[in-house]
Design a protein around this motif. Structure first.
Motif, PDB file in Angstrom:
ATOM      1  N   THR A  28     -26.819  14.281   6.934  1.00  0.00           N
ATOM      2  CA  THR A  28     -25.925  14.516   5.801  1.00  0.00           C
ATOM      3  C   THR A  28     -25.850  16.006   5.506  1.00  0.00           C
ATOM      4  O   THR A  28     -24.766  16.556   5.295  1.00  0.00           O
ATOM      5  N   LEU A  29     -26.985  16.693   5.515  1.00  0.00           N
ATOM      6  CA  LEU A  29     -27.026  18.132   5.282  1.00  0.00           C
ATOM      7  C   LEU A  29     -26.193  18.867   6.339  1.00  0.00           C
ATOM      8  O   LEU A  29     -25.422  19.775   6.014  1.00  0.00           O
ATOM      9  N   GLU A  30     -26.299  18.453   7.598  1.00  0.00           N
ATOM     10  CA  GLU A  30     -25.502  19.062   8.676  1.00  0.00           C
ATOM     11  C   GLU A  30     -24.014  18.777   8.486  1.00  0.00           C
ATOM     12  O   GLU A  30     -23.176  19.649   8.707  1.00  0.00           O
ATOM     13  N   ARG A  31     -23.685  17.563   8.076  1.00  0.00           N
ATOM     14  CA  ARG A  31     -22.285  17.205   7.843  1.00  0.00           C
ATOM     15  C   ARG A  31     -21.711  18.025   6.691  1.00  0.00           C
ATOM     16  O   ARG A  31     -20.596  18.518   6.763  1.00  0.00           O
ATOM     17  N   TRP A  32     -22.491  18.187   5.627  1.00  0.00           N
ATOM     18  CA  TRP A  32     -22.051  19.014   4.507  1.00  0.00           C
ATOM     19  C   TRP A  32     -21.804  20.446   4.954  1.00  0.00           C
ATOM     20  O   TRP A  32     -20.826  21.067   4.544  1.00  0.00           O
ATOM     21  N   ALA A  33     -22.688  20.981   5.799  1.00  0.00           N
ATOM     22  CA  ALA A  33     -22.536  22.356   6.279  1.00  0.00           C
ATOM     23  C   ALA A  33     -21.223  22.513   7.055  1.00  0.00           C
ATOM     24  O   ALA A  33     -20.500  23.499   6.880  1.00  0.00           O
ATOM     25  N   ARG A  34     -20.899  21.537   7.904  1.00  0.00           N
ATOM     26  CA  ARG A  34     -19.631  21.591   8.664  1.00  0.00           C
ATOM     27  C   ARG A  34     -18.427  21.518   7.736  1.00  0.00           C
ATOM     28  O   ARG A  34     -17.391  22.125   8.008  1.00  0.00           O
ATOM     29  N   ALA A  35     -18.559  20.793   6.627  1.00  0.00           N
ATOM     30  CA  ALA A  35     -17.461  20.637   5.669  1.00  0.00           C
ATOM     31  C   ALA A  35     -17.406  21.791   4.664  1.00  0.00           C
ATOM     32  O   ALA A  35     -16.474  21.871   3.866  1.00  0.00           O
ATOM     33  N   GLY A  36     -18.431  22.672   4.691  1.00  0.00           N
ATOM     34  CA  GLY A  36     -18.447  23.808   3.778  1.00  0.00           C
ATOM     35  C   GLY A  36     -18.870  23.462   2.364  1.00  0.00           C
ATOM     36  O   GLY A  36     -18.465  24.120   1.413  1.00  0.00           O
ATOM     37  N   ILE A  37     -19.687  22.419   2.230  1.00  0.00           N
ATOM     38  CA  ILE A  37     -20.184  22.030   0.911  1.00  0.00           C
ATOM     39  C   ILE A  37     -21.710  22.032   0.934  1.00  0.00           C
ATOM     40  O   ILE A  37     -22.317  22.103   1.997  1.00  0.00           O
ATOM     41  N   GLY A  38     -22.312  21.962  -0.227  1.00  0.00           N
ATOM     42  CA  GLY A  38     -23.765  21.955  -0.315  1.00  0.00           C
ATOM     43  C   GLY A  38     -24.341  23.350  -0.196  1.00  0.00           C
ATOM     44  O   GLY A  38     -23.617  24.339  -0.198  1.00  0.00           O
ATOM     45  N   PRO A  39     -25.663  23.445  -0.092  1.00  0.00           N
ATOM     46  CA  PRO A  39     -26.297  24.758   0.045  1.00  0.00           C
ATOM     47  C   PRO A  39     -25.905  25.395   1.380  1.00  0.00           C
ATOM     48  O   PRO A  39     -25.700  24.696   2.374  1.00  0.00           O
ATOM     49  N   THR A  40     -25.793  26.700   1.375  1.00  0.00           N
ATOM     50  CA  THR A  40     -25.335  27.430   2.560  1.00  0.00           C
ATOM     51  C   THR A  40     -26.439  27.557   3.603  1.00  0.00           C
ATOM     52  O   THR A  40     -27.507  28.093   3.306  1.00  0.00           O
ATOM     53  N   PRO A  41     -26.187  27.082   4.834  1.00  0.00           N
ATOM     54  CA  PRO A  41     -27.174  27.295   5.902  1.00  0.00           C
ATOM     55  C   PRO A  41     -27.117  28.759   6.335  1.00  0.00           C
ATOM     56  O   PRO A  41     -26.037  29.352   6.420  1.00  0.00           O
ATOM     57  N   ARG A  42     -28.274  29.352   6.595  1.00  0.00           N
ATOM     58  CA  ARG A  42     -28.330  30.750   7.002  1.00  0.00           C
ATOM     59  C   ARG A  42     -28.996  30.852   8.364  1.00  0.00           C
ATOM     60  O   ARG A  42     -30.090  30.325   8.563  1.00  0.00           O
ATOM     61  N   LYS A  43     -28.341  31.541   9.281  1.00  0.00           N
ATOM     62  CA  LYS A  43     -28.904  31.727  10.622  1.00  0.00           C
ATOM     63  C   LYS A  43     -29.877  32.885  10.607  1.00  0.00           C
ATOM     64  O   LYS A  43     -29.561  33.961  10.122  1.00  0.00           O
ATOM     65  N   HIS A  44     -31.060  32.647  11.144  1.00  0.00           N
ATOM     66  CA  HIS A  44     -32.094  33.671  11.255  1.00  0.00           C
ATOM     67  C   HIS A  44     -32.414  33.911  12.722  1.00  0.00           C
ATOM     68  O   HIS A  44     -33.516  34.308  13.058  1.00  0.00           O
ATOM     69  N   GLY A  45     -31.451  33.684  13.564  1.00  0.00           N
ATOM     70  CA  GLY A  45     -31.598  33.836  15.004  1.00  0.00           C
ATOM     71  C   GLY A  45     -30.557  32.961  15.669  1.00  0.00           C
ATOM     72  O   GLY A  45     -29.754  32.311  14.997  1.00  0.00           O
ATOM     73  N   PRO A  46     -30.531  32.930  16.989  1.00  0.00           N
ATOM     74  CA  PRO A  46     -29.490  32.153  17.677  1.00  0.00           C
ATOM     75  C   PRO A  46     -29.517  30.655  17.366  1.00  0.00           C
ATOM     76  O   PRO A  46     -28.480  30.009  17.342  1.00  0.00           O
ATOM     77  N   ARG A  47     -30.720  30.097  17.112  1.00  0.00           N
ATOM     78  CA  ARG A  47     -30.803  28.661  16.838  1.00  0.00           C
ATOM     79  C   ARG A  47     -31.649  28.330  15.618  1.00  0.00           C
ATOM     80  O   ARG A  47     -31.910  27.153  15.357  1.00  0.00           O
ATOM     81  N   LEU A  48     -32.051  29.337  14.871  1.00  0.00           N
ATOM     82  CA  LEU A  48     -32.927  29.124  13.725  1.00  0.00           C
ATOM     83  C   LEU A  48     -32.101  29.121  12.438  1.00  0.00           C
ATOM     84  O   LEU A  48     -31.529  30.135  12.056  1.00  0.00           O
ATOM     85  N   VAL A  49     -32.020  27.954  11.791  1.00  0.00           N
ATOM     86  CA  VAL A  49     -31.241  27.796  10.562  1.00  0.00           C
ATOM     87  C   VAL A  49     -32.207  27.502   9.420  1.00  0.00           C
ATOM     88  O   VAL A  49     -33.093  26.667   9.543  1.00  0.00           O
ATOM     89  N   ARG A  50     -31.997  28.191   8.310  1.00  0.00           N
ATOM     90  CA  ARG A  50     -32.816  27.990   7.122  1.00  0.00           C
ATOM     91  C   ARG A  50     -31.926  27.891   5.887  1.00  0.00           C
ATOM     92  O   ARG A  50     -30.796  28.356   5.883  1.00  0.00           O
ATOM     93  N   TYR A  51     -32.466  27.305   4.837  1.00  0.00           N
ATOM     94  CA  TYR A  51     -31.764  27.163   3.560  1.00  0.00           C
ATOM     95  C   TYR A  51     -32.567  27.873   2.486  1.00  0.00           C
ATOM     96  O   TYR A  51     -33.795  27.729   2.430  1.00  0.00           O
ATOM     97  N   ASP A  52     -31.881  28.623   1.632  1.00  0.00           N
ATOM     98  CA  ASP A  52     -32.534  29.286   0.513  1.00  0.00           C
ATOM     99  C   ASP A  52     -32.985  28.222  -0.479  1.00  0.00           C
ATOM    100  O   ASP A  52     -32.196  27.388  -0.920  1.00  0.00           O
TER     101      ASP A  52
END
Length: 63
Positions: free
Chosen positions: A21-45
């Protein structure tokens, strides 16, 4: 003040949704913003995830 970053599973658990669900929200541009910290490292504030949890609103993300 230093930002604390959460993994996808940690952010999903905090908000009370599945990782998918979190990944789906990210693709739709809703929810908390995923932040890339490298080529494959995603984190949320953590503060942003808590803010989303508090408001419960589906806001568009900035990215």
């Amino acid at each position: 003040m230093t930002a604390q970053f959460l993994t996808k599973p940690q952010a999903a658990e905090l908000i009370g949704v599945s990782v998918r669900t979190l990944e789906r929200w990210a693709r739709a541009g809703i929810g908390p913003t995923p932040r890339k910290h490298g080529p494959r490292l995603v984190r949320y504030d953590r503060d942003e995830a808590l803010g989303y949890l508090r408001t419960g609103e589906r806001q568009e993300s900035a990215s």
